[in-house]
Design a protein around this motif. Structure first.
Motif, short mmCIF file in Angstrom:
data_model
loop_
_atom_site.label_atom_id
_atom_site.label_comp_id
_atom_site.label_asym_id
_atom_site.label_seq_id
_atom_site.Cartn_x
_atom_site.Cartn_y
_atom_site.Cartn_z
N VAL A 18 0.83 -1.21 0.00
CA VAL A 18 0.00 0.00 0.00
C VAL A 18 0.86 1.25 0.00
O VAL A 18 0.65 2.18 -0.80
CB VAL A 18 -0.95 0.00 1.22
CG1 VAL A 18 -1.66 1.34 1.34
CG2 VAL A 18 -1.96 -1.12 1.10
N TYR A 35 5.78 7.01 5.43
CA TYR A 35 6.26 5.82 4.73
C TYR A 35 7.28 5.06 5.57
O TYR A 35 7.13 3.86 5.83
CB TYR A 35 6.88 6.25 3.40
CG TYR A 35 7.54 5.15 2.59
CD1 TYR A 35 6.84 4.51 1.57
CD2 TYR A 35 8.85 4.76 2.84
CE1 TYR A 35 7.43 3.51 0.82
CE2 TYR A 35 9.44 3.75 2.11
CZ TYR A 35 8.74 3.12 1.10
OH TYR A 35 9.33 2.13 0.37
N TRP A 95 1.40 4.13 -2.92
CA TRP A 95 1.08 5.51 -2.58
C TRP A 95 2.26 6.42 -2.89
O TRP A 95 2.12 7.48 -3.53
CB TRP A 95 0.71 5.56 -1.10
CG TRP A 95 0.16 6.86 -0.61
CD1 TRP A 95 -0.34 7.90 -1.35
CD2 TRP A 95 0.01 7.25 0.76
NE1 TRP A 95 -0.77 8.91 -0.53
CE2 TRP A 95 -0.57 8.54 0.77
CE3 TRP A 95 0.31 6.63 1.98
CZ2 TRP A 95 -0.84 9.23 1.96
CZ3 TRP A 95 0.04 7.32 3.16
CH2 TRP A 95 -0.53 8.59 3.15
N LYS A 125 2.97 6.64 -6.67
CA LYS A 125 2.01 7.52 -7.33
C LYS A 125 2.38 8.99 -7.10
O LYS A 125 2.32 9.82 -8.03
CB LYS A 125 0.61 7.24 -6.78
CG LYS A 125 -0.48 8.21 -7.26
CD LYS A 125 -0.68 8.17 -8.76
CE LYS A 125 -1.98 8.86 -9.19
NZ LYS A 125 -2.08 10.26 -8.75
N VAL A 142 4.05 12.32 2.92
CA VAL A 142 3.87 10.88 2.73
C VAL A 142 5.17 10.14 3.03
O VAL A 142 5.17 9.06 3.64
CB VAL A 142 3.41 10.58 1.29
CG1 VAL A 142 3.50 9.08 0.98
CG2 VAL A 142 1.98 11.05 1.08
#
Length: 310
Positions: free
Chosen positions: A250, A288, A254, A257, A284
């Motif tokens: 996931v 992460y 993410w 992207k 992010v």
């Protein structure tokens, strides 16, 4: 910056000022990843030894931060992001930072040697040297790939934690190292894209300044693509498992992207929305790394209860 001169001793530095020299936010990430490296290792460590080891790693990280601030005081004063640090703001002197850095470095390495093993202490000593000398004194001001190579300094802590427990280096500790090492460039380049001229004003050859933002966007995507197999590869080792793999799939989708979105933009689009995409990818990137290491802890806890792993 404040109006206080570095040499104005009418200001009495407090413990908070000296602690700030140690870059506590960076130290917290170092402590966390080192603790994960220690806890997921297959060899149990006595709680007291483990506590002392993590303390030594934290102190060593703080020492590296103080040495970095001593060396970089001139450029810190020129960047908005760092102008309020203790030395450029006049709250401490360069000499104090150097003394604290050297003193804490020796303390941390010697104590870790006495309570753990030679490999762990040697890795800690090398990490401090790498960050203070190789990165701060050499790479940072000489090459736009400073973040790529210098990122190794921040990647060693989980390997040190693993070495404390096992006295060795293994594929698991190498992949934890590589996870942080490959994550560092896109993390910092996303930041460099929206802090704009800070690095250029200070004469730091960040990729955004030497090759431009378009090249930086390509590098963010390229390093994120290279990061994905490292993150997923860690999931099939002895410390991985289905929980970690689910999180990794996931998060990597993410992050990938976000890197792709950065790559497809230009300066006009970024300026139009005040670098919203770049700021989002930077945020992010913080989640992460944290989430990957939390997932490793979850897998370790499940294995203890006989339900973890593949």
């Amino acid at each position: 910056m404040t109006d206080m001169s570095v040499n104005d001793r009418s200001y009495e530095a407090g413990m908070g000022d000296y602690f700030a020299l140690m870059k506590p936010r960076v130290m917290s990430l170092v402590v966390f990843t080192a603790l994960v490296g220690l806890l997921v290792a297959p060899v149990p460590v006595h709680p007291f030894i483990g506590f002392v080891a993590i303390l030594c790693i934290a102190v060593g990280a703080g020492a590296s931060g103080a040495l970095n601030m001593w060396w970089d005081a001139d450029i810190d004063a020129q960047m908005k992001r760092t102008a309020s640090r203790p030395i450029p703001s006049g709250r401490t002197t360069p000499g104090e930072a150097l003394g604290i850095g050297l003193g804490l470095s020796g303390f941390a390495v010697v104590l870790l040697l006495l309570t753990s093993n030679l490999l762990a202490a040697g890795l800690l000593a090398f990490t401090i040297f790498f960050y203070a000398v190789v990165y701060s004194m050499w790479l940072k001001r000489s090459t736009p790939h400073n973040i790529v190579i210098g990122g190794a300094a921040g990647a060693f802590p989980p390997m040190i934690g693993w070495a404390v427990a096992t006295g060795s280096v293994s594929i698991e500790s190498v992949l934890m190292f590589m996870l942080i090492f490959m994550w560092t460039p896109p993390h910092f380049w996303a930041l460099a894209l929206f802090v704009k001229t800070d690095y250029g004003d200070a004469g730091v050859p960040m990729l955004t300044e030497t090759h431009g933002r378009d090249a930086t966007r390509k590098h963010v995507l390229a390093y994120t693509v290279l990061l994905v197999p490292v993150a997923l590869g860690l999931g099939v080792t002895s410390i991985g498992g289905p929980v970690y793999m689910a999180v990794a799939v996931v998060l990597n989708a993410w992050f990938l992207k976000g890197a792709y979105d950065i790559w497809t933009r230009d300066d006009a689009a970024a300026d139009a929305d005040n670098y919203a995409v770049e700021k989002q990818v930077f945020k992010v990137s913080l989640y992460y790394l944290f989430a990957h290491f939390v997932a490793l802890l979850v897998e370790a806890a499940l294995r203890i209860n006989g339900i973890g792993g593949w």
